[in-house]
Design an enzyme around this catalytic site. Structure first.
Site, PDB file in Angstrom:
ATOM      1  N   HIS A 127       0.879  -1.184   0.000  1.00 37.95           N
ATOM      2  CA  HIS A 127       0.000   0.000   0.000  1.00 37.95           C
ATOM      3  C   HIS A 127       0.912   1.228   0.000  1.00 37.95           C
ATOM      4  CE1 HIS A 127      -3.409   2.456   0.587  1.00 37.95           C
ATOM      5  NE2 HIS A 127      -3.730   2.181   1.844  1.00 37.95           N
ATOM      6  N   HIS A 129      -2.542  -2.129  -9.827  1.00 35.93           N
ATOM      7  CA  HIS A 129      -3.474  -1.531  -8.875  1.00 35.93           C
ATOM      8  C   HIS A 129      -4.738  -2.357  -8.840  1.00 35.93           C
ATOM      9  CE1 HIS A 129      -5.850   1.499  -6.807  1.00 35.93           C
ATOM     10  NE2 HIS A 129      -4.694   2.020  -6.462  1.00 35.93           N
ATOM     11  N   ASP A 147       2.730   5.536  -6.841  1.00 40.95           N
ATOM     12  CA  ASP A 147       4.005   5.405  -6.134  1.00 40.95           C
ATOM     13  C   ASP A 147       5.208   5.283  -7.050  1.00 40.95           C
ATOM     14  OD1 ASP A 147       3.144   5.539  -3.504  1.00 40.95           O
ATOM     15  OD2 ASP A 147       2.348   3.516  -3.610  1.00 40.95           O
TER      16      ASP A 147
HETATM   17  N1  ACO Z   1       4.487  -6.924 -10.620  1.00 43.17           N
HETATM   18  C1  ACO Z   1       4.326  -8.125 -11.231  1.00 43.17           C
HETATM   19  N2  ACO Z   1       3.158  -8.772 -11.347  1.00 43.17           N
HETATM   20  C2  ACO Z   1       2.088  -8.164 -10.806  1.00 43.17           C
HETATM   21  C3  ACO Z   1       2.168  -6.908 -10.174  1.00 43.17           C
HETATM   22  C4  ACO Z   1       3.422  -6.276 -10.089  1.00 43.17           C
HETATM   23  N3  ACO Z   1       3.560  -5.095  -9.503  1.00 43.17           N
HETATM   24  N4  ACO Z   1       0.951  -6.554  -9.729  1.00 43.17           N
HETATM   25  C5  ACO Z   1       0.131  -7.553 -10.080  1.00 43.17           C
HETATM   26  N5  ACO Z   1       0.812  -8.519 -10.741  1.00 43.17           N
HETATM   27  C6  ACO Z   1       0.275  -9.754 -11.341  1.00 43.17           C
HETATM   28  C7  ACO Z   1      -0.027 -10.793 -10.285  1.00 43.17           C
HETATM   29  O1  ACO Z   1       1.090 -11.640 -10.069  1.00 43.17           O
HETATM   30  C8  ACO Z   1      -1.203 -11.502 -10.900  1.00 43.17           C
HETATM   31  O2  ACO Z   1      -0.712 -12.356 -11.906  1.00 43.17           O
HETATM   32  P1  ACO Z   1      -1.405 -13.802 -12.146  1.00 43.17           P
HETATM   33  O3  ACO Z   1      -2.792 -13.482 -12.619  1.00 43.17           O
HETATM   34  O4  ACO Z   1      -0.557 -14.460 -13.154  1.00 43.17           O
HETATM   35  O5  ACO Z   1      -1.418 -14.495 -10.809  1.00 43.17           O
HETATM   36  C9  ACO Z   1      -1.981 -10.388 -11.609  1.00 43.17           C
HETATM   37  O6  ACO Z   1      -0.982  -9.402 -11.927  1.00 43.17           O
HETATM   38  C10 ACO Z   1      -3.071  -9.763 -10.760  1.00 43.17           C
HETATM   39  O7  ACO Z   1      -2.443  -9.281  -9.557  1.00 43.17           O
HETATM   40  P2  ACO Z   1      -3.078  -9.354  -8.117  1.00 43.17           P
HETATM   41  O8  ACO Z   1      -1.978  -9.439  -7.109  1.00 43.17           O
HETATM   42  O9  ACO Z   1      -4.157 -10.392  -8.099  1.00 43.17           O
HETATM   43  O10 ACO Z   1      -3.782  -7.946  -8.077  1.00 43.17           O
HETATM   44  P3  ACO Z   1      -4.285  -7.236  -6.785  1.00 43.17           P
HETATM   45  O11 ACO Z   1      -5.384  -6.347  -7.217  1.00 43.17           O
HETATM   46  O12 ACO Z   1      -4.569  -8.205  -5.691  1.00 43.17           O
HETATM   47  O13 ACO Z   1      -3.011  -6.384  -6.310  1.00 43.17           O
HETATM   48  C11 ACO Z   1      -1.475  -4.643  -5.959  1.00 43.17           C
HETATM   49  C12 ACO Z   1      -2.863  -5.033  -6.490  1.00 43.17           C
HETATM   50  C13 ACO Z   1      -1.323  -5.126  -4.511  1.00 43.17           C
HETATM   51  C14 ACO Z   1      -1.365  -3.119  -5.962  1.00 43.17           C
HETATM   52  C15 ACO Z   1      -0.412  -5.286  -6.873  1.00 43.17           C
HETATM   53  O14 ACO Z   1      -0.562  -4.817  -8.190  1.00 43.17           O
HETATM   54  C16 ACO Z   1       1.011  -5.031  -6.370  1.00 43.17           C
HETATM   55  O15 ACO Z   1       1.487  -5.766  -5.507  1.00 43.17           O
HETATM   56  N6  ACO Z   1       1.706  -3.968  -6.901  1.00 43.17           N
HETATM   57  C17 ACO Z   1       3.043  -3.651  -6.432  1.00 43.17           C
HETATM   58  C18 ACO Z   1       2.961  -2.877  -5.140  1.00 43.17           C
HETATM   59  C19 ACO Z   1       2.490  -1.456  -5.342  1.00 43.17           C
HETATM   60  O16 ACO Z   1       2.967  -0.743  -6.209  1.00 43.17           O
HETATM   61  N7  ACO Z   1       1.542  -1.047  -4.490  1.00 43.17           N
HETATM   62  C20 ACO Z   1       1.026   0.307  -4.503  1.00 43.17           C
HETATM   63  C21 ACO Z   1      -0.401   0.335  -4.921  1.00 43.17           C
HETATM   64  S1  ACO Z   1      -0.966   2.002  -4.996  1.00 43.17           S
HETATM   65  C22 ACO Z   1      -1.237   2.392  -3.378  1.00 43.17           C
HETATM   66  O17 ACO Z   1      -1.500   1.600  -2.525  1.00 43.17           O
HETATM   67  C23 ACO Z   1      -1.088   3.782  -3.059  1.00 43.17           C
END
Ligand code: ACO
Length: 428
Positions: free
Chosen positions: A268, A307, A363
């Site tokens: 987050h 996201h 971010d």
């Molecule tokens: N890098 C690589 N792969 C990713 C990323 C990433 N940053 N984000 C999502 N994916 C992939 C997942 O592995 C998943 O792949 P799969 O379908 O093959 O299993 C798919 O994309 C869907 O991802 P989820 O994790 O199910 O998506 P979710 O909505 O649960 O997660 C999150 C969202 C937590 C923001 C995620 O994208 C992430 O971890 N991003 C990196 C951390 C980040 O930048 N967070 C800041 C968010 S903005 C904020 O809070 C202000």
């Protein structure tokens, strides 16, 4: 049959149900009537992480994740970032309307006059180790404020709620600045009422060895814009923590501390800190493909990408990317920007990211600006927590005044043991 309804046949029993659709949703409690027999509890919906569950009706923030739209109280984030100062936006979020001139003057005065911390709060903060993470100090100190303002427990009293909101909006920059100065071993700088919200914050953080500190107007405006962009984001993890804790009628200081704790996590608000660590680890542009291969193999995560809601370019990232160039004109170019821009360019053309609709989020670039402005990485999440306090409070006020809301208490699908015979310790 009503058009705005869902017809369901329970194939276990053959029973049919008509469930009304309101605002694009069905009432989860309607499923409780779907039972196989009288003893059956009734059907539940299973949604870990609330991926498709609305837990409230809200009028604060609108996001269209597919189109990359973000609006506070109906106003586009780009317009607010271009034309407003932070307290104007804070008023909008908390009160629902943009302030008239006299309302903004009055609100600014109220906030300005509550920026000081009780001296015991300062002493409390001095008790942390010099190595304490500033976000840990922020969480703890915001929570500790509840002991200074026992009247804040009167959460049914609108005046008490407003007083708490003013106190929190006013004091979080001071707590944030003290957490920074503590880690640096610098003496605390007390608030200066003649400065703007952002200017006062910069003064409390940056002033050292001079009688008067004058933040560069471009940097002061950059902080103001970053605060506006981060002020609210509807039902994100920390807002959900705020609503969840607030739903048990905890005081707003305790609930805000819980929200800040949720923000602390690297998935987050901690992500911008993680982005910088990642960019530093990549080190040079030629090592980007190797890093992205590890991401695609699932060994790494591309921090600052992806996201839960945005499946298009995060509109805040677009404003921040532009802002970064204004800031670098003053501070000099952050060398990591080259890696970030190239990383974004390559990732946006890679099948893995295109298929999953992963784009830069807020971010991805914010950390680069913060670093160029001389803030240490550990402080980034605190910089996020200051403006987000406004969003948490707007969500909290809305939750408390919504007659539909109840204490947050989800159901579970119990998959554990059935009743087992107790085994005395000597026989286990
Ligand atoms: N890098 C690589 N792969 C990713 C990323 C990433 N940053 N984000 C999502 N994916 C992939 C997942 O592995 C998943 O792949 P799969 O379908 O093959 O299993 C798919 O994309 C869907 O991802 P989820 O994790 O199910 O998506 P979710 O909505 O649960 O997660 C999150 C969202 C937590 C923001 C995620 O994208 C992430 O971890 N991003 C990196 C951390 C980040 O930048 N967070 C800041 C968010 S903005 C904020 O809070 C202000």
């Amino acid at each position: 049959m009503a058009k705005d309804s869902l017809s369901i046949t329970d194939n276990r029993t053959g029973a049919s149900f008509e469930v009304p659709i309101e605002n694009g949703a069905v009432d989860a409690m309607a499923f409780r009537a779907m039972k196989v027999n009288d003893e059956d509890f009734g059907l539940m919906t299973y949604d870990p992480g609330f991926k498709n569950t609305a837990a409230c009706k809200s009028r604060v923030t609108f996001i269209d994740g597919d189109k990359g739209i973000l609006r506070y109280r109906g106003y586009g984030i780009e317009d607010l970032a271009e034309n407003c100062n932070f307290l104007e936006v804070a008023y909008l979020l908390l009160r629902g309307e943009l302030p008239k001139e006299d309302e903004l003057t009055d609100f600014t005065e109220q906030v300005t006059h509550h920026t000081f911390l009780h001296e015991k709060t300062r002493i409390f903060m001095e008790g942390f180790l010099a190595t304490a993470h500033p976000m840990g100090m922020f969480v703890a100190t915001v929570g500790a404020l509840s002991t200074f303002y026992p009247d804040a427990k009167q959460i049914r009293d609108p005046e008490s709620r407003w007083n708490s909101m003013i106190r929190l909006v006013a004091k979080v920059p001071t707590i944030a600045a003290f957490s920074y100065r503590h880690g640096m071993g610098f003496p605390f700088v007390y608030p200066l009422n003649e400065l703007s919200y952002a200017g006062n914050f910069l003064n409390m953080v940056k002033k050292i060895g001079v009688r008067d500190y004058h933040p560069h107007p471009v940097l002061e405006r950059a902080i103001e814009v970053l605060f506006i962009l981060h002020a609210d984001h509807e039902q994100n993890c920390s807002a959900t923590a705020m609503r969840g804790v607030g739903s048990s009628h905890s005081d707003p200081f305790s609930a805000t501390a819980a929200a800040a704790a949720a923000l602390y996590g690297p998935l987050h608000g901690g992500a911008n800190e993680a982005v910088l660590r990642m960019l530093r680890e990549i080190g040079t542009v030629d090592r980007i493909p190797e890093f992205l291969e590890a991401v695609k193999r699932g060994e790494r995560r591309l921090m600052g990408f992806g996201h839960r809601v945005y499946k298009a370019y995060d509109p805040r990232a677009r404003v921040i990317k532009k802002l970064a160039h204004d800031v670098f004109e003053i501070t000099g170019r952050n060398p990591l920007i080259e890696i970030a821009i190239e990383l974004e360019r390559i990732a946006l053309n890679e099948d893995y990211f295109v298929k999953r609709r992963l784009y830069p989020n807020v971010d991805f670039y914010s950390g680069l600006i913060y670093e160029a402005m001389g803030f240490p990485t550990a402080f980034f999440t605190v910089l996020f927590g200051i403006p987000r306090t406004v969003g948490w409070l707007a969500q909290w006020e809305e939750m408390l005044t919504d007659p539909d809301q109840k204490i947050a208490r989800p159901r579970q699908l119990y998959l554990g043991h059935k009743l087992r015979e107790f085994v005395p310790i000597e026989s286990r």
